[in-house]
Design a protein around this motif. Structure first.
Motif, PDB file in Angstrom:
ATOM      1  N   GLY A  21      -4.039   2.568  -6.819  1.00 27.01           N
ATOM      2  CA  GLY A  21      -2.820   2.629  -6.026  1.00 27.01           C
ATOM      3  C   GLY A  21      -1.786   1.660  -6.591  1.00 27.01           C
ATOM      4  O   GLY A  21      -2.139   0.653  -7.206  1.00 27.01           O
ATOM      5  N   GLY A  22      -0.512   1.988  -6.358  1.00 23.97           N
ATOM      6  CA  GLY A  22       0.543   1.138  -6.905  1.00 23.97           C
ATOM      7  C   GLY A  22       1.606   0.777  -5.897  1.00 23.97           C
ATOM      8  O   GLY A  22       2.678   0.275  -6.276  1.00 23.97           O
ATOM      9  N   GLY A  23       1.326   0.982  -4.609  1.00 27.89           N
ATOM     10  CA  GLY A  23       2.310   0.697  -3.566  1.00 27.89           C
ATOM     11  C   GLY A  23       2.139  -0.699  -2.984  1.00 27.89           C
ATOM     12  O   GLY A  23       1.513  -1.581  -3.580  1.00 27.89           O
ATOM     13  N   ARG A  24       2.694  -0.876  -1.775  1.00 30.07           N
ATOM     14  CA  ARG A  24       2.686  -2.206  -1.156  1.00 30.07           C
ATOM     15  C   ARG A  24       1.278  -2.686  -0.828  1.00 30.07           C
ATOM     16  O   ARG A  24       0.968  -3.876  -0.975  1.00 30.07           O
ATOM     17  CB  ARG A  24       3.537  -2.183   0.120  1.00 30.07           C
ATOM     18  N   VAL A  25       0.424  -1.785  -0.371  1.00 32.85           N
ATOM     19  CA  VAL A  25      -0.944  -2.186  -0.045  1.00 32.85           C
ATOM     20  C   VAL A  25      -1.669  -2.622  -1.311  1.00 32.85           C
ATOM     21  O   VAL A  25      -2.338  -3.666  -1.343  1.00 32.85           O
ATOM     22  CB  VAL A  25      -1.701  -1.038   0.653  1.00 32.85           C
ATOM     23  N   ALA A  26      -1.541  -1.834  -2.371  1.00 37.39           N
ATOM     24  CA  ALA A  26      -2.158  -2.202  -3.650  1.00 37.39           C
ATOM     25  C   ALA A  26      -1.599  -3.530  -4.157  1.00 37.39           C
ATOM     26  O   ALA A  26      -2.331  -4.341  -4.735  1.00 37.39           O
ATOM     27  CB  ALA A  26      -1.916  -1.102  -4.676  1.00 37.39           C
ATOM     28  N   GLU A  27      -0.320  -3.755  -3.925  1.00 38.00           N
ATOM     29  CA  GLU A  27       0.293  -5.023  -4.333  1.00 38.00           C
ATOM     30  C   GLU A  27      -0.362  -6.200  -3.620  1.00 38.00           C
ATOM     31  O   GLU A  27      -0.673  -7.223  -4.244  1.00 38.00           O
ATOM     32  CB  GLU A  27       1.791  -4.984  -4.017  1.00 38.00           C
ATOM     33  N   ARG A  28      -0.585  -6.060  -2.319  1.00 39.08           N
ATOM     34  CA  ARG A  28      -1.234  -7.144  -1.565  1.00 39.08           C
ATOM     35  C   ARG A  28      -2.651  -7.384  -2.070  1.00 39.08           C
ATOM     36  O   ARG A  28      -3.078  -8.529  -2.233  1.00 39.08           O
ATOM     37  CB  ARG A  28      -1.247  -6.828  -0.073  1.00 39.08           C
ATOM     38  N   LYS A  29      -3.393  -6.301  -2.300  1.00 36.96           N
ATOM     39  CA  LYS A  29      -4.768  -6.441  -2.766  1.00 36.96           C
ATOM     40  C   LYS A  29      -4.797  -7.121  -4.135  1.00 36.96           C
ATOM     41  O   LYS A  29      -5.630  -7.997  -4.400  1.00 36.96           O
ATOM     42  CB  LYS A  29      -5.450  -5.073  -2.859  1.00 36.96           C
ATOM     43  N   THR A  30      -3.889  -6.730  -5.012  1.00 40.18           N
ATOM     44  CA  THR A  30      -3.839  -7.297  -6.352  1.00 40.18           C
ATOM     45  C   THR A  30      -3.472  -8.773  -6.315  1.00 40.18           C
ATOM     46  O   THR A  30      -4.063  -9.596  -7.033  1.00 40.18           O
ATOM     47  CB  THR A  30      -2.822  -6.528  -7.213  1.00 40.18           C
ATOM     48  N   THR A  31      -2.524  -9.125  -5.466  1.00 32.45           N
ATOM     49  CA  THR A  31      -2.057 -10.506  -5.383  1.00 32.45           C
ATOM     50  C   THR A  31      -3.192 -11.450  -5.011  1.00 32.45           C
ATOM     51  O   THR A  31      -3.281 -12.573  -5.520  1.00 32.45           O
ATOM     52  CB  THR A  31      -0.912 -10.633  -4.370  1.00 32.45           C
ATOM     53  N   ILE A  40      -8.262  -7.671 -13.974  1.00 32.15           N
ATOM     54  CA  ILE A  40      -7.732  -6.772 -12.946  1.00 32.15           C
ATOM     55  C   ILE A  40      -7.093  -5.553 -13.594  1.00 32.15           C
ATOM     56  O   ILE A  40      -6.211  -5.681 -14.451  1.00 32.15           O
ATOM     57  CB  ILE A  40      -6.690  -7.490 -12.075  1.00 32.15           C
ATOM     58  N   THR A  41      -7.521  -4.387 -13.168  1.00 33.83           N
ATOM     59  CA  THR A  41      -6.937  -3.129 -13.630  1.00 33.83           C
ATOM     60  C   THR A  41      -6.366  -2.383 -12.439  1.00 33.83           C
ATOM     61  O   THR A  41      -7.030  -2.246 -11.408  1.00 33.83           O
ATOM     62  CB  THR A  41      -7.988  -2.241 -14.323  1.00 33.83           C
ATOM     63  N   VAL A  42      -5.134  -1.901 -12.583  1.00 35.47           N
ATOM     64  CA  VAL A  42      -4.497  -1.092 -11.542  1.00 35.47           C
ATOM     65  C   VAL A  42      -4.296   0.313 -12.098  1.00 35.47           C
ATOM     66  O   VAL A  42      -3.734   0.489 -13.184  1.00 35.47           O
ATOM     67  CB  VAL A  42      -3.134  -1.693 -11.119  1.00 35.47           C
ATOM     68  N   VAL A  43      -4.755   1.299 -11.342  1.00 35.33           N
ATOM     69  CA  VAL A  43      -4.603   2.699 -11.730  1.00 35.33           C
ATOM     70  C   VAL A  43      -3.621   3.364 -10.778  1.00 35.33           C
ATOM     71  O   VAL A  43      -3.873   3.453  -9.565  1.00 35.33           O
ATOM     72  CB  VAL A  43      -5.952   3.447 -11.684  1.00 35.33           C
ATOM     73  N   SER A  44      -2.501   3.818 -11.326  1.00 34.90           N
ATOM     74  CA  SER A  44      -1.486   4.483 -10.502  1.00 34.90           C
ATOM     75  C   SER A  44      -0.383   5.034 -11.416  1.00 34.90           C
ATOM     76  O   SER A  44      -0.036   4.388 -12.416  1.00 34.90           O
ATOM     77  CB  SER A  44      -0.869   3.501  -9.502  1.00 34.90           C
ATOM     78  N   PRO A  45       0.188   6.183 -11.057  1.00 36.52           N
ATOM     79  CA  PRO A  45       1.311   6.703 -11.858  1.00 36.52           C
ATOM     80  C   PRO A  45       2.550   5.811 -11.755  1.00 36.52           C
ATOM     81  O   PRO A  45       3.351   5.750 -12.691  1.00 36.52           O
ATOM     82  CB  PRO A  45       1.585   8.085 -11.232  1.00 36.52           C
ATOM     83  N   THR A  46       2.703   5.108 -10.632  1.00 37.77           N
ATOM     84  CA  THR A  46       3.870   4.246 -10.424  1.00 37.77           C
ATOM     85  C   THR A  46       3.418   2.903  -9.850  1.00 37.77           C
ATOM     86  O   THR A  46       2.322   2.788  -9.291  1.00 37.77           O
ATOM     87  CB  THR A  46       4.882   4.886  -9.458  1.00 37.77           C
ATOM     88  N   LEU A  47       4.301   1.900  -9.971  1.00 39.42           N
ATOM     89  CA  LEU A  47       4.008   0.573  -9.451  1.00 39.42           C
ATOM     90  C   LEU A  47       5.211   0.020  -8.702  1.00 39.42           C
ATOM     91  O   LEU A  47       6.358   0.388  -8.984  1.00 39.42           O
ATOM     92  CB  LEU A  47       3.678  -0.399 -10.594  1.00 39.42           C
ATOM     93  N   THR A  48       4.945  -0.882  -7.778  1.00 35.41           N
ATOM     94  CA  THR A  48       6.038  -1.620  -7.150  1.00 35.41           C
ATOM     95  C   THR A  48       6.657  -2.551  -8.194  1.00 35.41           C
ATOM     96  O   THR A  48       6.074  -2.833  -9.241  1.00 35.41           O
ATOM     97  CB  THR A  48       5.544  -2.472  -5.968  1.00 35.41           C
ATOM     98  N   GLU A  49       7.826  -3.047  -7.879  1.00 34.07           N
ATOM     99  CA  GLU A  49       8.510  -3.952  -8.811  1.00 34.07           C
ATOM    100  C   GLU A  49       7.681  -5.202  -9.077  1.00 34.07           C
ATOM    101  O   GLU A  49       7.601  -5.690 -10.209  1.00 34.07           O
ATOM    102  CB  GLU A  49       9.875  -4.343  -8.228  1.00 34.07           C
ATOM    103  N   ARG A  50       7.047  -5.718  -8.028  1.00 42.26           N
ATOM    104  CA  ARG A  50       6.257  -6.937  -8.204  1.00 42.26           C
ATOM    105  C   ARG A  50       5.037  -6.688  -9.085  1.00 42.26           C
ATOM    106  O   ARG A  50       4.686  -7.522  -9.927  1.00 42.26           O
ATOM    107  CB  ARG A  50       5.824  -7.480  -6.843  1.00 42.26           C
ATOM    108  N   LEU A  51       4.375  -5.544  -8.912  1.00 48.59           N
ATOM    109  CA  LEU A  51       3.242  -5.216  -9.769  1.00 48.59           C
ATOM    110  C   LEU A  51       3.688  -5.077 -11.221  1.00 48.59           C
ATOM    111  O   LEU A  51       2.962  -5.472 -12.141  1.00 48.59           O
ATOM    112  CB  LEU A  51       2.555  -3.939  -9.289  1.00 48.59           C
ATOM    113  N   HIS A  52       4.893  -4.554 -11.424  1.00 48.44           N
ATOM    114  CA  HIS A  52       5.435  -4.459 -12.781  1.00 48.44           C
ATOM    115  C   HIS A  52       5.563  -5.846 -13.409  1.00 48.44           C
ATOM    116  O   HIS A  52       5.278  -6.026 -14.597  1.00 48.44           O
ATOM    117  CB  HIS A  52       6.804  -3.775 -12.761  1.00 48.44           C
ATOM    118  N   THR A  53       5.976  -6.807 -12.612  1.00 44.78           N
ATOM    119  CA  THR A  53       6.114  -8.164 -13.164  1.00 44.78           C
ATOM    120  C   THR A  53       4.757  -8.725 -13.568  1.00 44.78           C
ATOM    121  O   THR A  53       4.654  -9.455 -14.561  1.00 44.78           O
ATOM    122  CB  THR A  53       6.797  -9.120 -12.163  1.00 44.78           C
TER     123      THR A  53
END
Length: 216
Positions: A21-31, A40-53
């Motif tokens: 996932g690449g949305g807000r929930v995935a962002e919280r989990k990743t953080t 850490i690997t994120v699988v998603s066609p798109t990412l939030t701006e923060r995940l991009h950073t």
């Protein structure tokens, strides 16, 4: 008899963690994973701006695609954090029996959950309600944040270093126990609050000297 979860602190350094996932929930989990030393690997066609950073900073790996079962290979922890419940179920079905999964919208189908947390450096406080009310857990963490401010990051770092010194230099178990108890006096916390590190360490060395004198 009621059954409850078992709390544990996981050492993730060098282990692989997957976030789908690449949305807000995935962002919280990743953080929450960033400073654990995990890969850490994120699988998603798109990412939030923060995940991009995070990707640009080299802190996470991004697989720019939809989830496929082989993505879970070698992952110790897996987070199914998409907004599509069918995809989240597919992630769960791809796991081996020894992989742990957190499903964002299905705590009942997860093998672990992530509590609300407050971190002050090495100090970590968590609150969980076994899924009864995540809102209450967040509320309690907010209240804890008011009581335990950034002072505790300085204080706990001091306690860690002081403990190391005591273990190295004080042989008597009795003296050690007494010193560890005295280090919890409010005077040390007050010095940390005022960021008076010189006074903080002077107070520590005086305490060590006094304890040695008592048993001399």
């Amino acid at each position: 008899m009621a059954e409850y979860s078992y709390p544990a602190m996981l050492q993730l350094k060098g282990r692989r963690c997957l976030v789908v996932g690449g949305g807000r929930v995935a962002e919280r989990k990743t953080t929450t994973l960033l400073n654990t030393g995990a890969f850490i690997t994120v699988v998603s066609p798109t990412l939030t701006e923060r995940l991009h950073t995070f990707v640009q900073a080299g802190r996470i790996e991004w697989r720019e695609k939809t989830f496929e079962p082989e993505d879970v290979q070698e992952a110790f922890l897996v987070f199914a954090a998409t907004d599509n419940s069918e995809v989240n179920v597919c992630v769960r079905e791809a796991l081996t029996p020894y992989q742990l999964i957190n499903i964002a919208d299905r705590p009942d189908a997860s093998t672990f959950t992530v509590p609300a947390q407050l971190r002050r450096g090495r100090l970590l406080m968590t609150v969980a309600t076994e899924g009864a009310s995540p809102g209450l857990a967040r509320k309690l963490v907010s209240e804890l944040g008011e009581a335990y401010d950034e002072t505790y990051e300085v204080y706990v770092d001091f306690l860690a270093e002081a403990r190391r010194i005591v273990l190295e230099q004080v042989e008597s178990p009795h003296q050690r126990r007494r010193l560890f108890k005295q280090l919890l006096d409010d005077d040390f916390l007050d010095d940390a609050r005022w960021q008076d590190t010189e006074r903080l360490w002077n107070r520590f060395w005086e305490l060590v000297s006094d304890n040695r004198g008592d048993d001399a």
